[in-house]
Design an enzyme around this catalytic site. Structure first.
Site, PDB file in Angstrom:
ATOM      1  N   ARG A 120      -4.214 -37.241 -26.832  1.00  0.00           N
ATOM      2  CA  ARG A 120      -5.510 -37.837 -27.205  1.00  0.00           C
ATOM      3  C   ARG A 120      -6.107 -36.900 -28.240  1.00  0.00           C
ATOM      4  O   ARG A 120      -6.340 -35.724 -27.978  1.00  0.00           O
ATOM      5  CB  ARG A 120      -6.423 -37.960 -25.987  1.00  0.00           C
ATOM      6  CG  ARG A 120      -7.862 -38.248 -26.355  1.00  0.00           C
ATOM      7  CD  ARG A 120      -8.708 -38.676 -25.187  1.00  0.00           C
ATOM      8  NE  ARG A 120      -8.407 -40.048 -24.812  1.00  0.00           N
ATOM      9  CZ  ARG A 120      -9.192 -40.789 -24.033  1.00  0.00           C
ATOM     10  NH1 ARG A 120     -10.304 -40.303 -23.544  1.00  0.00           N
ATOM     11  NH2 ARG A 120      -8.861 -42.035 -23.734  1.00  0.00           N
ATOM     12  N   HIS A 147      -6.254 -47.264 -29.877  1.00  0.00           N
ATOM     13  CA  HIS A 147      -6.186 -46.984 -28.433  1.00  0.00           C
ATOM     14  C   HIS A 147      -5.235 -48.029 -27.807  1.00  0.00           C
ATOM     15  O   HIS A 147      -5.657 -48.902 -27.052  1.00  0.00           O
ATOM     16  CB  HIS A 147      -7.585 -47.057 -27.820  1.00  0.00           C
ATOM     17  CG  HIS A 147      -7.701 -46.409 -26.469  1.00  0.00           C
ATOM     18  ND1 HIS A 147      -6.637 -45.796 -25.838  1.00  0.00           N
ATOM     19  CD2 HIS A 147      -8.770 -46.275 -25.629  1.00  0.00           C
ATOM     20  CE1 HIS A 147      -7.060 -45.317 -24.677  1.00  0.00           C
ATOM     21  NE2 HIS A 147      -8.335 -45.590 -24.532  1.00  0.00           N
ATOM     22  N   GLN A 150      -4.940 -48.821 -23.966  1.00  0.00           N
ATOM     23  CA  GLN A 150      -6.079 -49.611 -23.486  1.00  0.00           C
ATOM     24  C   GLN A 150      -5.830 -51.099 -23.716  1.00  0.00           C
ATOM     25  O   GLN A 150      -6.096 -51.937 -22.846  1.00  0.00           O
ATOM     26  CB  GLN A 150      -7.352 -49.161 -24.226  1.00  0.00           C
ATOM     27  CG  GLN A 150      -8.605 -49.865 -23.745  1.00  0.00           C
ATOM     28  CD  GLN A 150      -8.994 -49.456 -22.340  1.00  0.00           C
ATOM     29  OE1 GLN A 150      -9.125 -48.286 -22.046  1.00  0.00           O
ATOM     30  NE2 GLN A 150      -9.175 -50.420 -21.444  1.00  0.00           N
ATOM     31  N   ASP A 243     -17.713 -51.918 -26.676  1.00  0.00           N
ATOM     32  CA  ASP A 243     -17.395 -50.512 -26.451  1.00  0.00           C
ATOM     33  C   ASP A 243     -18.639 -49.710 -26.843  1.00  0.00           C
ATOM     34  O   ASP A 243     -19.604 -50.269 -27.406  1.00  0.00           O
ATOM     35  CB  ASP A 243     -16.165 -50.107 -27.301  1.00  0.00           C
ATOM     36  CG  ASP A 243     -15.673 -48.692 -26.989  1.00  0.00           C
ATOM     37  OD1 ASP A 243     -16.044 -48.150 -25.927  1.00  0.00           O
ATOM     38  OD2 ASP A 243     -14.921 -48.126 -27.814  1.00  0.00           O
ATOM     39  N   CYS A 283     -13.780 -50.879 -21.963  1.00  0.00           N
ATOM     40  CA  CYS A 283     -12.760 -49.875 -21.635  1.00  0.00           C
ATOM     41  C   CYS A 283     -13.302 -48.782 -20.725  1.00  0.00           C
ATOM     42  O   CYS A 283     -12.528 -48.116 -20.038  1.00  0.00           O
ATOM     43  CB  CYS A 283     -12.185 -49.273 -22.909  1.00  0.00           C
ATOM     44  SG  CYS A 283     -13.380 -48.263 -23.823  1.00  0.00           S
ATOM     45  N   ARG A 311      -4.845 -49.870 -16.446  1.00  0.00           N
ATOM     46  CA  ARG A 311      -4.345 -48.773 -17.285  1.00  0.00           C
ATOM     47  C   ARG A 311      -3.110 -48.155 -16.619  1.00  0.00           C
ATOM     48  O   ARG A 311      -2.112 -47.856 -17.272  1.00  0.00           O
ATOM     49  CB  ARG A 311      -5.430 -47.693 -17.466  1.00  0.00           C
ATOM     50  CG  ARG A 311      -6.623 -48.092 -18.309  1.00  0.00           C
ATOM     51  CD  ARG A 311      -6.259 -48.280 -19.769  1.00  0.00           C
ATOM     52  NE  ARG A 311      -5.686 -47.081 -20.346  1.00  0.00           N
ATOM     53  CZ  ARG A 311      -6.379 -46.039 -20.820  1.00  0.00           C
ATOM     54  NH1 ARG A 311      -7.692 -46.076 -20.818  1.00  0.00           N
ATOM     55  NH2 ARG A 311      -5.773 -44.986 -21.334  1.00  0.00           N
TER      56      ARG A 311
HETATM   57  N1  NVA Z   1     -14.311 -45.741 -28.624  1.00  0.00           N
HETATM   58  C1  NVA Z   1     -14.409 -44.802 -27.535  1.00  0.00           C
HETATM   59  C2  NVA Z   1     -13.367 -45.122 -26.505  1.00  0.00           C
HETATM   60  C3  NVA Z   1     -13.404 -44.216 -25.302  1.00  0.00           C
HETATM   61  C4  NVA Z   1     -12.317 -44.547 -24.312  1.00  0.00           C
HETATM   62  C5  NVA Z   1     -14.237 -43.390 -28.061  1.00  0.00           C
HETATM   63  O1  NVA Z   1     -13.370 -43.170 -28.909  1.00  0.00           O
HETATM   64  O2  NVA Z   1     -14.973 -42.514 -27.637  1.00  0.00           O
HETATM   65  N1   CP Z   2     -10.968 -46.059 -21.454  1.00  0.00           N
HETATM   66  C1   CP Z   2     -10.584 -44.772 -21.536  1.00  0.00           C
HETATM   67  O1   CP Z   2      -9.695 -44.406 -22.298  1.00  0.00           O
HETATM   68  O2   CP Z   2     -11.220 -43.946 -20.668  1.00  0.00           O
HETATM   69  P1   CP Z   2     -11.160 -42.345 -20.662  1.00  0.00           P
HETATM   70  O3   CP Z   2     -11.863 -41.869 -21.894  1.00  0.00           O
HETATM   71  O4   CP Z   2     -11.878 -41.959 -19.402  1.00  0.00           O
HETATM   72  O5   CP Z   2      -9.728 -41.926 -20.652  1.00  0.00           O
END
Ligand code: NVA
Ligand code: CP
Length: 325
Positions: A120, A147, A150, A243, A283, A311
């Site tokens: 990540r 993502h 997801q 989101d 998500c 997930r």
């Molecule tokens: N768009 C959000 C998704 C978190 C799972 C982010 O990147 O923070």
């Molecule tokens: N939806 C998602 O990716 O959640 P986290 O940021 O908790 O991993």
């Protein structure tokens, strides 16, 4: 599940993803994506029925996190354990990557120890660089641009609740230039859903991703529309998705984004334009009172916790195919 996602089909058409990377949804064909979803469904069945499925016995996943996570971290780790393997959590703050060791050296070193690397990170280019230098499969656990894990979970959730993809209208409201939105657009058109995105001017989805999706929609007989009007986008929608307005890494823009995205809140008035049987996806993590009101995310149309659970099952399908023998 109906015949459209018949789990028997996967036994006749095994996937050939061993040793490959899982970077973005548009790297897959409709057939491969559907087969992955079938396998995700099968993973869910095995786990629910308590049937052991140690497809990755003895395998280790390295999980590099440069951003926070609850779902991704726990579901990948639990998934590896349920598959008979294990996972190692590697926070950027605890490994030399955080002190300037290069991505390429990190990739080469980790490849000597683990059977797969989940990452990540921020810039999408970073995962591409990691994948270029790693000798083991690399899995995208979120970048600023995509993502994909997801999306697999979201599609599984939609199918479980709606029993079909074709003929459904999926509407995404909010920040269109967002990792969750990008992957979802790609996945939705591949399975033949109509997609409408409502986002403020300047926050439309990435032009390249949108261009690909519009072309792909012609192949699958679906459509992609982008508008500034949430009401127009939500009209008749079977699936409503939103989101956060401020993604990880954008914290400095938080106040400005709040003002810009206010008219894009998913609330009862907006959802009144949707199909009466619509489902709501997010998500998570969510900010009640910002991108969605509590009555919607905690209400009868919300399937966000099924989505979060999925997930686990979706990622186990990815892990089995990439790391399995
Ligand atoms: N768009 C959000 C998704 C978190 C799972 C982010 O990147 O923070
Ligand atoms: N939806 C998602 O990716 O959640 P986290 O940021 O908790 O991993």
């Amino acid at each position: 599940m109906s015949n459209a996602l018949n789990v028997m089909k996967m036994k006749q058409n095994p996937l050939t993803l061993k040793g490959t990377d899982f970077i973005k949804v548009s790297d897959y064909s409709s057939e491969t994506l559907t087969a992955l979803l079938e396998q995700a469904y099968e993973m869910k069945r095995l786990q629910k029925e308590g049937i052991p499925h140690p497809y990755l016995s003895g395998k280790i996943l390295g999980m590099v996190f440069e951003k926070s996570s609850t779902r991704t971290r726990v579901s990948f780790q639990v998934g590896m354990k349920q598959l008979g393997g294990d996972a190692i959590f590697l926070s950027k703050n605890d490994i030399q990557l955080g002190r300037g060791e290069t991505i390429s050296d990190t990739a080469k070193v980790l490849s000597r120890y683990v059977d797969g690397i989940m990452i990540r990170t921020f810039e999408h280019e970073k995962i591409l660089e990691l994948a270029e230098h790693a000798d083991v499969p690399v899995i995208n656990g979120l970048t600023d641009l995509h993502h994909p894990a997801q999306t697999l979970a979201d599609l599984l959730t939609i199918y479980e609740h709606k029993g079909q993809f074709k003929g459904l209208k999926l509407c995404y409201v909010g920040d269109g230039n967002n990792n969750v939105c990008h992957s979802l657009i790609e996945g939705a058109v591949l399975v033949g859903m109509d997609v409408s995105v409502a986002s403020p001017e300047g926050f439309e989805p990435n032009a390249e991703i949108l261009g690909w999706a519009i072309q792909q929609a012609e192949v699958t007989g679906s459509s992609v529309t982008v508008t500034v009007s949430p009401e127009e986008a939500v009209k008749g929608a079977d699936v409503i998705v939103t989101d956060v307005w401020t993604s990880m890494g954008q914290e400095e823009e938080k106040e400005a984004r709040h003002q810009i995205f206010k008219p894009y809140q998913v609330n009862a008035e907006l959802c009144g334009q949707a199909d009466p049987d619509y489902i709501f996806l997010h998500c998570l993590p969510a900010h009640r009172g910002e991108e969605v009101t509590a009555d919607i995310i905690d209400g009868p149309h919300s399937v966000v916790f099924d989505e979060a659970e999925n997930r686990l099952h979706a990622q186990k399908a990815i892990l089995k195919n990439l790391l399995g023998s």
